[in-house]
Design a protein around this motif. Structure first.
Motif, PDB file in Angstrom:
ATOM      1  N   VAL A 119       0.843  -1.195   0.000  1.00  0.00           N
ATOM      2  CA  VAL A 119       0.000   0.000   0.000  1.00  0.00           C
ATOM      3  C   VAL A 119       0.879   1.246   0.000  1.00  0.00           C
ATOM      4  CG1 VAL A 119      -1.737   1.304   1.265  1.00  0.00           C
ATOM      5  CG2 VAL A 119      -1.859  -1.203   1.197  1.00  0.00           C
ATOM      6  N   GLY A 120       0.636   2.129  -0.961  1.00  0.00           N
ATOM      7  CA  GLY A 120       1.404   3.363  -1.039  1.00  0.00           C
ATOM      8  C   GLY A 120       2.811   3.190  -1.570  1.00  0.00           C
ATOM      9  N   MET A 121       3.103   2.025  -2.173  1.00  0.00           N
ATOM     10  CA  MET A 121       4.455   1.766  -2.666  1.00  0.00           C
ATOM     11  C   MET A 121       4.791   2.637  -3.874  1.00  0.00           C
ATOM     12  SD  MET A 121       6.136  -1.885  -3.858  1.00  0.00           S
ATOM     13  CE  MET A 121       5.860  -2.639  -2.255  1.00  0.00           C
ATOM     14  N   TYR A 122       3.790   2.944  -4.685  1.00  0.00           N
ATOM     15  CA  TYR A 122       4.008   3.738  -5.905  1.00  0.00           C
ATOM     16  C   TYR A 122       3.119   4.980  -5.860  1.00  0.00           C
ATOM     17  CZ  TYR A 122       5.889  -0.767  -7.353  1.00  0.00           C
ATOM     18  OH  TYR A 122       6.583  -1.946  -7.421  1.00  0.00           O
ATOM     19  N   PRO A 123       3.553   6.038  -5.201  1.00  0.00           N
ATOM     20  CA  PRO A 123       2.702   7.225  -5.002  1.00  0.00           C
ATOM     21  C   PRO A 123       2.617   8.135  -6.225  1.00  0.00           C
ATOM     22  CG  PRO A 123       4.826   7.584  -3.985  1.00  0.00           C
ATOM     23  CD  PRO A 123       4.864   6.190  -4.532  1.00  0.00           C
ATOM     24  N   GLN A 124       2.128   7.578  -7.338  1.00  0.00           N
ATOM     25  CA  GLN A 124       1.873   8.391  -8.520  1.00  0.00           C
ATOM     26  C   GLN A 124       0.475   8.065  -9.018  1.00  0.00           C
ATOM     27  OE1 GLN A 124       5.415   6.561 -10.354  1.00  0.00           O
ATOM     28  NE2 GLN A 124       4.124   6.158 -12.141  1.00  0.00           N
ATOM     29  N   VAL A 125      -0.041   8.897  -9.896  1.00  0.00           N
ATOM     30  CA  VAL A 125      -1.471   8.792 -10.199  1.00  0.00           C
ATOM     31  C   VAL A 125      -1.850   7.491 -10.889  1.00  0.00           C
ATOM     32  CG1 VAL A 125      -1.987  11.261 -10.202  1.00  0.00           C
ATOM     33  CG2 VAL A 125      -1.108  10.181 -12.284  1.00  0.00           C
ATOM     34  N   THR A 126      -0.971   6.919 -11.703  1.00  0.00           N
ATOM     35  CA  THR A 126      -1.286   5.625 -12.306  1.00  0.00           C
ATOM     36  C   THR A 126      -0.011   4.853 -12.577  1.00  0.00           C
ATOM     37  OG1 THR A 126      -2.346   4.479 -14.169  1.00  0.00           O
ATOM     38  CG2 THR A 126      -1.366   6.632 -14.640  1.00  0.00           C
TER      39      THR A 126
END
Length: 434
Positions: free
Chosen positions: A249-256
């Motif tokens: 969870v939250g590993m890739y903090p970008q929109v997509t």
């Protein structure tokens, strides 16, 4: 159920239907092996899985989340990979990323799940609607590409989710077991909680659902209880929950994350935009995505609350929720559309209007996966897929809304007919007395 939602009653003979089933089975296996041989696939995913397979071999499943590293999938897939490793090991085969030696476990899973679709669709008889659903599952380019080429396992939890909804009205105990297995296969199955919540609230409101809820809970807790005891006795329950459900969870903090959804330039955001960016000085893009998802989930809940509680309405509401989950929140991966695709295919058992959308969704999912694996994502080619996906999402909403309107008109007509019958009956009794 209205006439347009019923399966087409064009019955095939036993012999014709069996011939089609054999042909589909041979084609499904043959195409998957043909695709797996020349395509290495998404090597980073497969190398990770092979590494997990080795970690389970060395440490055992009960302890692997404690002593292992980088494991962020629930335990069902780890268990299946370990069983596969042991089976092929008898023949001296060592699974390797990008090779059929590893992809074999995914192809075998696909074929087992396709075989399970036969009893799941049995209620439709030997009809063309059933044949269409089975063929679209067996020959679907997105499902074939996802396992035989890419090397992923999204079909497993997707089929478990569909099976759970199909079993829920008649076999709630089995449905609870299937939901637990779906969650133990991939956390995305949690999207069905909204559908389950409305289903049981509606049944409890009509004082019909206590036994059904109790059976569902018994099936669910039995599987989850056994799993919890298995990991707890090795001291690894907390590590399993953290690794399988919380670590990513939250590993890739970008929109997509390569998902062709609204965040892929459609509303003016590039894929690498941080989803912590604020809009209107109040909401982050991440929060805005969840708010949009909440609106669509609320609509699906209203639809299910006002519809008949059957397999058709459950599948439709779940398909909308899962496709909205792919299209609207941030940090979504390209493969998160697979459950919505599988659920949409099963809807075609009950509603022929979903056939063309299911085919279009199959093509858009395939295109999204292909562009990511091949590294050929272009802004404008990607946007074509996005426009198709947006149109399909809006079509789903429109289809469910039109069904609600039709259900409302049917109820009013039925009420008017009952009132007229009562009036006529009353006048007849009055005339008799006079």
């Amino acid at each position: 159920m209205r006439k347009q939602e019923e399966p087409r009653r064009e019955i095939l003979s036993d012999r014709t239907f069996m011939i089609w089933m054999v042909l589909l089975g041979v084609a499904a296996a043959g195409i998957r092996f043909a695709v797996a041989f020349p395509h290495g696939g998404f090597m980073s995913d497969q190398q990770l899985f092979v590494d997990w397979m080795e970690q389970v071999r060395q440490r055992g499943l009960a302890s692997v989340y404690i002593e292992g590293s980088s494991i962020n999938y629930p335990p069902i897939f780890l268990l299946l990979m370990d069983l596969y490793r042991a089976a092929v090991g008898w023949f001296g085969i060592v699974p390797a990323a990008g090779e059929l030696s590893f992809k074999g476990v995914l192809i075998v899973l696909d074929l087992i799940l396709l075989a399970a679709a036969l009893p799941l669709t049995r209620s439709a008889g030997r009809t063309r609607s059933r044949l269409f659903v089975l063929a679209l599952l067996a020959l679907n380019p997105a499902l074939i590409f996802g396992s035989a080429s890419w090397g992923q396992v999204d079909m497993l939890h997707s089929m478990l989710m569909a099976a759970m909804l199909l079993m829920l009205p008649s076999l709630p105990l089995l449905a609870g077991v299937l939901f637990a297995l779906a969650l133990l296969s991939k956390f995305q199955a949690v999207t069905l909680l909204a559908v389950l919540g409305i289903y049981f609230l509606r049944r409890l409101a009509n004082r019909q659902g206590i036994r059904s809820l109790a059976l569902f809970a018994a099936g669910f807790t039995s599987i989850m209880g056994v799993t919890a005891v298995f990991f707890a006795q090795a001291g690894g329950l907390q590590a399993m929950v953290k690794g399988a459900y919380l670590s990513a969870v939250g590993m890739y903090p970008q929109v997509t994350m390569n998902a062709m959804n609204i965040w892929y330039y459609f509303i003016g955001t590039s894929p690498t935009t941080p989803d912590t960016t604020r809009v209107f000085g109040v909401l982050t893009l991440r929060s805005a995505g969840f708010l949009l998802l909440a609106l669509f989930v609320a609509f699906a809940a209203v639809y299910l609350w006002k519809s008949r509680l059957n397999a058709s309405s459950l599948l439709k509401s779940a398909a909308l929720v899962n496709f909205a989950f792919f299209m609207l929140p941030t940090e979504i991966h390209e493969r998160y559309s697979v459950p919505a695709l599988v659920l949409s295919i099963f809807v075609c058992l009950y509603d022929r209007k979903w056939r063309i959308p299911a085919i279009l969704l199959s093509l858009s999912v395939t295109a999204n996966l292909w562009m990511v694996q091949a590294g050929t994502i272009g802004i404008y080619t990607g946007l074509v897929v996005v426009y198709v996906n947006v149109a399909l999402l809006l079509w789903m909403v429109g289809s469910l809304y039109r069904e609600l309107r039709q259900n409302h008109r049917d109820r009013r007509t039925a009420d008017d007919e009952r009132d007229l019958t009562s009036v006529v009956h009353g006048k007849a009794q009055t005339s008799g007395i006079d």
